[in-house]
Design a protein around this motif. Structure first.
Motif, PDB file in Angstrom:
ATOM      1  N   GLU A  36       0.826  -1.213   0.000  1.00 59.70           N
ATOM      2  CA  GLU A  36       0.000   0.000   0.000  1.00 59.70           C
ATOM      3  C   GLU A  36       0.856   1.257   0.000  1.00 59.70           C
ATOM      4  O   GLU A  36       0.593   2.209  -0.755  1.00 59.70           O
ATOM      5  CB  GLU A  36      -0.927  -0.028   1.214  1.00 59.70           C
ATOM      6  CG  GLU A  36      -1.984  -1.124   1.147  1.00 59.70           C
ATOM      7  CD  GLU A  36      -2.603  -1.440   2.495  1.00 59.70           C
ATOM      8  OE1 GLU A  36      -3.502  -2.289   2.525  1.00 59.70           O
ATOM      9  OE2 GLU A  36      -2.185  -0.845   3.512  1.00 59.70           O
ATOM     10  N   LEU A  40       0.925   4.232  -2.852  1.00 59.82           N
ATOM     11  CA  LEU A  40       0.569   5.610  -2.505  1.00 59.82           C
ATOM     12  C   LEU A  40       1.762   6.550  -2.656  1.00 59.82           C
ATOM     13  O   LEU A  40       1.619   7.695  -3.104  1.00 59.82           O
ATOM     14  CB  LEU A  40       0.034   5.664  -1.072  1.00 59.82           C
ATOM     15  CG  LEU A  40      -1.313   4.980  -0.823  1.00 59.82           C
ATOM     16  CD1 LEU A  40      -1.697   5.083   0.643  1.00 59.82           C
ATOM     17  CD2 LEU A  40      -2.407   5.597  -1.691  1.00 59.82           C
ATOM     18  N   TYR A  43       2.412   8.120  -5.969  1.00 61.89           N
ATOM     19  CA  TYR A  43       1.540   9.227  -6.361  1.00 61.89           C
ATOM     20  C   TYR A  43       1.534  10.350  -5.325  1.00 61.89           C
ATOM     21  O   TYR A  43       0.692  11.249  -5.387  1.00 61.89           O
ATOM     22  CB  TYR A  43       0.117   8.703  -6.588  1.00 61.89           C
ATOM     23  CG  TYR A  43       0.058   7.645  -7.661  1.00 61.89           C
ATOM     24  CD1 TYR A  43       0.233   7.983  -9.002  1.00 61.89           C
ATOM     25  CD2 TYR A  43      -0.136   6.301  -7.335  1.00 61.89           C
ATOM     26  CE1 TYR A  43       0.197   6.998  -9.990  1.00 61.89           C
ATOM     27  CE2 TYR A  43      -0.175   5.325  -8.317  1.00 61.89           C
ATOM     28  CZ  TYR A  43       0.006   5.673  -9.642  1.00 61.89           C
ATOM     29  OH  TYR A  43      -0.010   4.717 -10.622  1.00 61.89           O
ATOM     30  N   ILE A  45       0.841  10.326  -2.124  1.00 70.91           N
ATOM     31  CA  ILE A  45      -0.321  10.291  -1.230  1.00 70.91           C
ATOM     32  C   ILE A  45       0.102   9.707   0.117  1.00 70.91           C
ATOM     33  O   ILE A  45       0.785   8.685   0.171  1.00 70.91           O
ATOM     34  CB  ILE A  45      -1.461   9.450  -1.826  1.00 70.91           C
ATOM     35  CG1 ILE A  45      -1.872  10.002  -3.193  1.00 70.91           C
ATOM     36  CG2 ILE A  45      -2.664   9.415  -0.876  1.00 70.91           C
ATOM     37  CD1 ILE A  45      -2.816   9.100  -3.969  1.00 70.91           C
ATOM     38  N   GLU A  46      -0.320  10.341   1.202  1.00 75.71           N
ATOM     39  CA  GLU A  46       0.030   9.880   2.552  1.00 75.71           C
ATOM     40  C   GLU A  46      -0.976   8.834   3.045  1.00 75.71           C
ATOM     41  O   GLU A  46      -2.181   8.987   2.840  1.00 75.71           O
ATOM     42  CB  GLU A  46       0.059  11.054   3.523  1.00 75.71           C
ATOM     43  CG  GLU A  46       0.390  10.659   4.954  1.00 75.71           C
ATOM     44  CD  GLU A  46       0.264  11.808   5.931  1.00 75.71           C
ATOM     45  OE1 GLU A  46       0.555  11.605   7.124  1.00 75.71           O
ATOM     46  OE2 GLU A  46      -0.142  12.917   5.501  1.00 75.71           O
ATOM     47  N   LEU A  47      -0.464   7.798   3.674  1.00 79.67           N
ATOM     48  CA  LEU A  47      -1.331   6.802   4.309  1.00 79.67           C
ATOM     49  C   LEU A  47      -1.381   7.098   5.799  1.00 79.67           C
ATOM     50  O   LEU A  47      -0.446   6.798   6.537  1.00 79.67           O
ATOM     51  CB  LEU A  47      -0.802   5.384   4.064  1.00 79.67           C
ATOM     52  CG  LEU A  47      -1.641   4.242   4.670  1.00 79.67           C
ATOM     53  CD1 LEU A  47      -3.018   4.191   4.031  1.00 79.67           C
ATOM     54  CD2 LEU A  47      -0.934   2.903   4.515  1.00 79.67           C
ATOM     55  N   PHE A  67      -8.623   3.615  -2.209  1.00 81.24           N
ATOM     56  CA  PHE A  67      -7.390   4.167  -2.777  1.00 81.24           C
ATOM     57  C   PHE A  67      -7.706   5.083  -3.963  1.00 81.24           C
ATOM     58  O   PHE A  67      -7.038   6.100  -4.156  1.00 81.24           O
ATOM     59  CB  PHE A  67      -6.457   3.029  -3.216  1.00 81.24           C
ATOM     60  CG  PHE A  67      -5.469   2.631  -2.147  1.00 81.24           C
ATOM     61  CD1 PHE A  67      -5.881   2.441  -0.837  1.00 81.24           C
ATOM     62  CD2 PHE A  67      -4.131   2.468  -2.452  1.00 81.24           C
ATOM     63  CE1 PHE A  67      -4.984   2.084   0.151  1.00 81.24           C
ATOM     64  CE2 PHE A  67      -3.210   2.117  -1.472  1.00 81.24           C
ATOM     65  CZ  PHE A  67      -3.631   1.926  -0.171  1.00 81.24           C
ATOM     66  N   LEU A  70      -8.584   8.322  -2.635  1.00 86.91           N
ATOM     67  CA  LEU A  70      -7.406   9.059  -2.154  1.00 86.91           C
ATOM     68  C   LEU A  70      -6.611   9.669  -3.297  1.00 86.91           C
ATOM     69  O   LEU A  70      -5.727  10.499  -3.058  1.00 86.91           O
ATOM     70  CB  LEU A  70      -6.501   8.120  -1.348  1.00 86.91           C
ATOM     71  CG  LEU A  70      -7.055   7.615  -0.014  1.00 86.91           C
ATOM     72  CD1 LEU A  70      -6.124   6.575   0.585  1.00 86.91           C
ATOM     73  CD2 LEU A  70      -7.244   8.773   0.964  1.00 86.91           C
ATOM     74  N   VAL A  72      -5.436   7.602  -6.241  1.00 87.69           N
ATOM     75  CA  VAL A  72      -4.680   6.637  -7.046  1.00 87.69           C
ATOM     76  C   VAL A  72      -5.361   6.499  -8.413  1.00 87.69           C
ATOM     77  O   VAL A  72      -6.511   6.073  -8.487  1.00 87.69           O
ATOM     78  CB  VAL A  72      -4.594   5.264  -6.350  1.00 87.69           C
ATOM     79  CG1 VAL A  72      -3.943   4.240  -7.280  1.00 87.69           C
ATOM     80  CG2 VAL A  72      -3.803   5.384  -5.047  1.00 87.69           C
TER      81      VAL A  72
END
Length: 253
Positions: A36, A40, A43, A45-47, A67, A70, A72
């Motif tokens: 994951e 992320l 791209y 993107i913070e998890l 996702f 978010l 993706v």
């Protein structure tokens, strides 16, 4: 007739034990997290911990949809395919981290003639890869998340799992580590046992919560099944109106 059913004494022990996989049988959550985070991160993107916790135990299609929300820019199937590839690669690169007591309980159940089935939201390809790492044939059936119409927390996965081996779901014990999974097992009608791993299960509808499977064998599981099934039956009897009562007026006929 299922061979296991013919060996059972009715109501004496569970007809089967239905197992969740990730976090219950094997500590594979780190592999999923790596997959994951890799996606992320590509791209930007913070998890967050909140999002990560919400994904534990969820179906892959639901997680992939999250996702997409978010940001993706991939299709559902593309996301799942990438996760599958990375998780299987991770399984091949290191020794499996079985959850404490899980393999020993599987072996004890097998010796006692109580069948186990795997009911996971991971795709069947991953489930088969995990089962192949186990010593011996400890599962009589495997159900992947790509083989169900509705993912957990819907009852469908556990109903299908019981049907695969020809047993009544109400005579089964389900072992789960997630809130989503416990909801699924409970909704299906199984005796739902929660074994917390990453999440607190105190608000999940588990019939009982065990800190670990370590030290649990077929006899101990059977004893708890009998006690919990008896309690559930007593509760159901207490809330079921008498057949001789008028349910609209409460007046005895």
């Amino acid at each position: 007739m299922n061979v296991f059913l013919s060996e059972r004494t009715p109501d004496a022990r569970p007809a089967a034990v239905l197992w969740d996989m990730d976090g219950t049988l094997i500590d594979s959550e780190p592999l999923w997290l790596d997959a994951e985070l890799s996606m992320l991160g590509r791209y930007g993107i913070e998890l967050t911990s909140e999002i990560s916790d919400s994904l534990v135990g969820s179906g892959l299609r639901a997680a992939a949809s999250r996702f997409q929300e978010l940001g993706v820019p991939l299709g559902i199937d593309e996301i799942i395919s990438e996760w599958t590839t990375k998780v299987i690669a991770g399984l091949a690169e290191s020794a499996p981290l079985w959850r404490p007591g899980a393999v020993e309980l599987l072996q004890s159940l097998r010796a006692a003639g109580i069948p186990s089935a795997l009911v996971t939201m991971a795709v069947r390809e991953i489930a088969d890869a995990v089962v192949a790492l186990l010593p011996g044939e400890l599962f009589v059936a495997v159900l992947g998340g790509d083989e169900v119409e509705h993912e957990k927390p819907h009852a469908d996965p556990y109903l299908r799992g019981a049907n695969l081996i020809g047993v009544e779901i109400t005579e089964c014990v389900a072992l789960e580590d997630s809130i989503t999974g416990v909801h699924s097992a409970h909704a299906a009608g199984a005796i739902a046992i929660g074994i917390p791993n990453l999440l607190d299960l105190s608000n999940a509808p588990a019939h009982e919560i065990w800190p670990t499977l370590e030290g649990v064998d077929a006899d101990r599981l059977t004893a708890r099944y009998l006690a919990l099934r008896g309690a559930v039956s007593a509760h159901e009897d207490s809330v079921t109106p008498s057949p001789s009562a008028n349910t609209e007026t409460g007046v005895q006929q």
